[in-house]
Enzyme design. Structure first.
Site, short mmCIF file in Angstrom:
data_model
loop_
_atom_site.label_atom_id
_atom_site.label_comp_id
_atom_site.label_asym_id
_atom_site.label_seq_id
_atom_site.Cartn_x
_atom_site.Cartn_y
_atom_site.Cartn_z
N SER A 126 0.83 -1.21 0.00
CA SER A 126 0.00 0.00 0.00
C SER A 126 0.86 1.26 0.00
O SER A 126 1.93 1.30 0.59
CB SER A 126 -0.90 -0.02 1.24
OG SER A 126 -1.24 1.28 1.64
N GLY A 159 0.22 4.98 1.08
CA GLY A 159 -0.75 5.86 1.73
C GLY A 159 -0.28 7.29 1.77
O GLY A 159 0.69 7.66 1.10
N LYS A 160 -0.98 8.08 2.54
CA LYS A 160 -0.64 9.50 2.63
C LYS A 160 0.66 9.71 3.41
O LYS A 160 1.47 10.53 3.06
CB LYS A 160 -1.77 10.28 3.33
CG LYS A 160 -3.03 10.39 2.48
CD LYS A 160 -4.10 11.22 3.16
CE LYS A 160 -4.51 10.67 4.52
NZ LYS A 160 -5.16 9.33 4.47
N GLU A 161 0.80 8.94 4.49
CA GLU A 161 1.96 9.15 5.35
C GLU A 161 3.00 8.04 5.26
O GLU A 161 4.15 8.26 5.57
CB GLU A 161 1.52 9.24 6.81
CG GLU A 161 1.05 10.59 7.23
CD GLU A 161 -0.44 10.59 7.57
OE1 GLU A 161 -0.92 9.55 8.03
OE2 GLU A 161 -1.09 11.61 7.35
N ASN A 220 4.23 3.95 3.54
CA ASN A 220 4.12 2.87 2.57
C ASN A 220 4.25 1.56 3.32
O ASN A 220 5.01 1.47 4.27
CB ASN A 220 5.25 2.96 1.53
CG ASN A 220 5.16 4.21 0.70
OD1 ASN A 220 5.03 5.31 1.24
ND2 ASN A 220 5.25 4.07 -0.60
N LYS A 240 6.01 -1.20 7.61
CA LYS A 240 5.42 0.10 7.36
C LYS A 240 6.51 1.16 7.48
O LYS A 240 7.18 1.26 8.51
CB LYS A 240 4.31 0.35 8.40
CG LYS A 240 3.51 1.62 8.15
CD LYS A 240 2.25 1.64 9.01
CE LYS A 240 1.44 2.90 8.79
NZ LYS A 240 0.17 2.88 9.54
N GLU A 265 3.61 -8.17 12.23
CA GLU A 265 3.04 -9.41 11.72
C GLU A 265 2.30 -9.12 10.41
O GLU A 265 1.59 -8.13 10.31
CB GLU A 265 2.07 -9.92 12.80
CG GLU A 265 1.18 -11.04 12.39
CD GLU A 265 0.05 -11.26 13.41
OE1 GLU A 265 -0.06 -10.52 14.41
OE2 GLU A 265 -0.74 -12.18 13.17
N ASP A 323 -8.92 6.87 14.02
CA ASP A 323 -9.06 6.81 12.55
C ASP A 323 -9.77 5.50 12.19
O ASP A 323 -9.41 4.83 11.23
CB ASP A 323 -7.71 6.93 11.86
CG ASP A 323 -7.83 7.17 10.36
OD1 ASP A 323 -8.92 7.59 9.90
OD2 ASP A 323 -6.85 6.92 9.62
N ASN A 374 -9.44 0.87 7.92
CA ASN A 374 -8.45 0.41 8.90
C ASN A 374 -8.92 -0.81 9.67
O ASN A 374 -8.46 -1.10 10.76
CB ASN A 374 -8.06 1.55 9.83
CG ASN A 374 -7.18 2.56 9.11
OD1 ASN A 374 -6.43 2.19 8.21
ND2 ASN A 374 -7.30 3.82 9.47
N ASP A 396 -3.50 0.26 11.87
CA ASP A 396 -3.21 1.69 11.68
C ASP A 396 -3.48 2.52 12.94
O ASP A 396 -4.43 3.29 13.01
CB ASP A 396 -4.06 2.21 10.50
CG ASP A 396 -3.53 3.51 9.94
OD1 ASP A 396 -2.51 4.01 10.45
OD2 ASP A 396 -4.15 4.03 8.99
N1 LIG Z 1 0.18 -5.94 9.04
C1 LIG Z 1 -0.34 -5.87 7.84
N2 LIG Z 1 -0.49 -6.96 7.07
C2 LIG Z 1 -1.04 -6.88 5.84
N3 LIG Z 1 -1.44 -5.74 5.26
C3 LIG Z 1 -1.30 -4.60 5.97
C4 LIG Z 1 -0.76 -4.59 7.29
N4 LIG Z 1 -0.74 -3.32 7.73
C5 LIG Z 1 -1.26 -2.58 6.75
N5 LIG Z 1 -1.60 -3.32 5.69
C6 LIG Z 1 -2.22 -2.85 4.44
O1 LIG Z 1 -1.69 -1.58 4.10
C7 LIG Z 1 -2.72 -0.59 4.11
C8 LIG Z 1 -2.20 0.70 4.73
O2 LIG Z 1 -1.83 0.48 6.06
P1 LIG Z 1 -2.13 1.57 7.16
O3 LIG Z 1 -3.60 1.84 7.20
O4 LIG Z 1 -1.51 1.11 8.42
O5 LIG Z 1 -1.31 2.79 6.58
P2 LIG Z 1 -1.75 4.29 6.25
O6 LIG Z 1 -0.51 5.06 6.20
O7 LIG Z 1 -2.83 4.69 7.19
O8 LIG Z 1 -2.39 4.46 4.89
P3 LIG Z 1 -3.11 5.86 4.58
O9 LIG Z 1 -2.04 6.90 4.62
O10 LIG Z 1 -3.75 5.63 3.26
O11 LIG Z 1 -4.17 6.13 5.66
C9 LIG Z 1 -3.86 -1.21 4.91
O12 LIG Z 1 -5.11 -0.73 4.51
C10 LIG Z 1 -3.71 -2.69 4.61
O13 LIG Z 1 -4.38 -3.02 3.42
MG LIG Z 2 -4.90 3.42 7.02
#
Ligand SMILES: Nc1ncnc2c1ncn2[C@@H]1O[C@H](COP(=O)(O)OP(=O)(O)OP(=O)(O)O)[C@@H](O)[C@H]1O
Ligand SMILES: [Mg+2]
Length: 260
Positions: A61, A63-65, A67, A81, A149, A195, A200, A214
């Site tokens: 993924s 995301g905004k903040e 990857n 992350k 995990e 959030d 999430n 998240d």
């Molecule tokens: N532990 C994990 N195992 C599998 N997939 C994950 C895991 N953590 C996150 N993801 C995937 O990655 C995506 C983004 O993770 P997360 O919501 O923690 O980051 P984010 O920075 O909030 O993204 P955004 O900036 O778009 O809000 C999740 O929606 C999920 O699909």
């Molecule tokens: Mg998220």
């Protein structure tokens, strides 16, 4: 322009080679090359030297903040992350962290806020799990990198709640579990997710059980905006589940969540 980018990508490839991190799919890394600034690469290398990471895989993924990447560890599949330091919407993070009593003495430079944010997410996940909430287990952090995990099997991540269609019966059961998780978070972990939404919440397809993710922005109840964040979470959850025939007032849900 393109040449410059190619050069940059090549340089990053060479750096990765030098750092001897095995990359499963280097194409996806090229797309994400802005994540891998030099310090992040060094920290990834450090984590691979400490044997947390065996092989780094593709992007899950963007995301905004942050990857999220797939990786393998010595035993299990991992999710990594990486919070961006330069392009993160770091101003949005500031009020969540500077008003949190656990993080009052951190310096307020961009890097320091991102590092504190990463640690905060790891701590929040731990607290949630200790309270009985299903969430990905944090394994370690290094600066802006959180290793946790992997929620998925054989390199395939489990879906977000927003991407699946449920039978009404299953939706009701999932809703009940989420309400119980919100209650445990509040009464046992003293945390508000802040959030919480169908984005999430991950669904384990084997058991159709929700998993909360998240938690970087989650705050303790002492936070001046905690009540407002809780109300927003409640509204998000009710809005999403109304499509499955669940009708409840925010006040009723709040009282369920606050019951000891
Ligand atoms: N532990 C994990 N195992 C599998 N997939 C994950 C895991 N953590 C996150 N993801 C995937 O990655 C995506 C983004 O993770 P997360 O919501 O923690 O980051 P984010 O920075 O909030 O993204 P955004 O900036 O778009 O809000 C999740 O929606 C999920 O699909
Ligand atoms: Mg998220």
């Amino acid at each position: 322009m393109k040449e410059k980018l190619d050069k940059k990508v090549r340089r990053i490839d060479t750096d990765i080679d030098k750092l001897r991190i095995k990359i499963k799919d280097s194409n996806s890394l090229k797309l994400e090359e802005n994540v891998f600034d030099e310090p992040t690469l060094k920290n990834l290398y450090k984590l691979s030297r400490k044997d947390f990471i065996k092989e780094l895989g593709g992007s899950i993924s963007t995301g905004k903040e942050a990857n999220v990447f797939y990786a393998t560890g010595p035993e299990k599949e991992l999710a990594i992350k990486i919070y961006r330091i330069t392009t993160s919407t770091f101003k949005a993070m500031d009020p969540y962290i500077t008003k949190d009593p656990r993080f009052t003495n951190i310096r307020h430079t961009r890097r320091d806020i991102v590092f504190a944010w990463t640690q905060k997410e790891s701590q929040n996940l731990k607290r949630a799990i200790s309270a009985g909430v299903r969430a990905p287990e944090p394994i370690t952090t290094e600066k802006n990198i959180l290793i946790m995990e992997f929620l998925g099997e054989n390199e395939v991540p489990y879906p977000q709640l927003k991407n699946i269609t449920l039978e009404e019966e299953d939706a009701k059961r999932i809703f009940e579990i989420i309400v119980e998780y919100m209650r445990l978070l509040l009464t046992k972990a003293n945390l508000v997710h802040a959030d919480l939404s169908e984005y999430n919440i991950i669904i384990d397809p084997n058991t159709l059980e929700p998993i909360i993710i998240d938690m970087g922005q989650s705050v303790t109840l002492e936070h001046p905006n905690a009540r407002e964040f809780l109300y927003r979470d409640v509204q998000n959850i009710l809005r999403y589940f109304s499509r499955y025939g669940i009708k409840m007032s925010p006040e009723e849900l709040l009282s369920k969540i606050q019951a000891k």
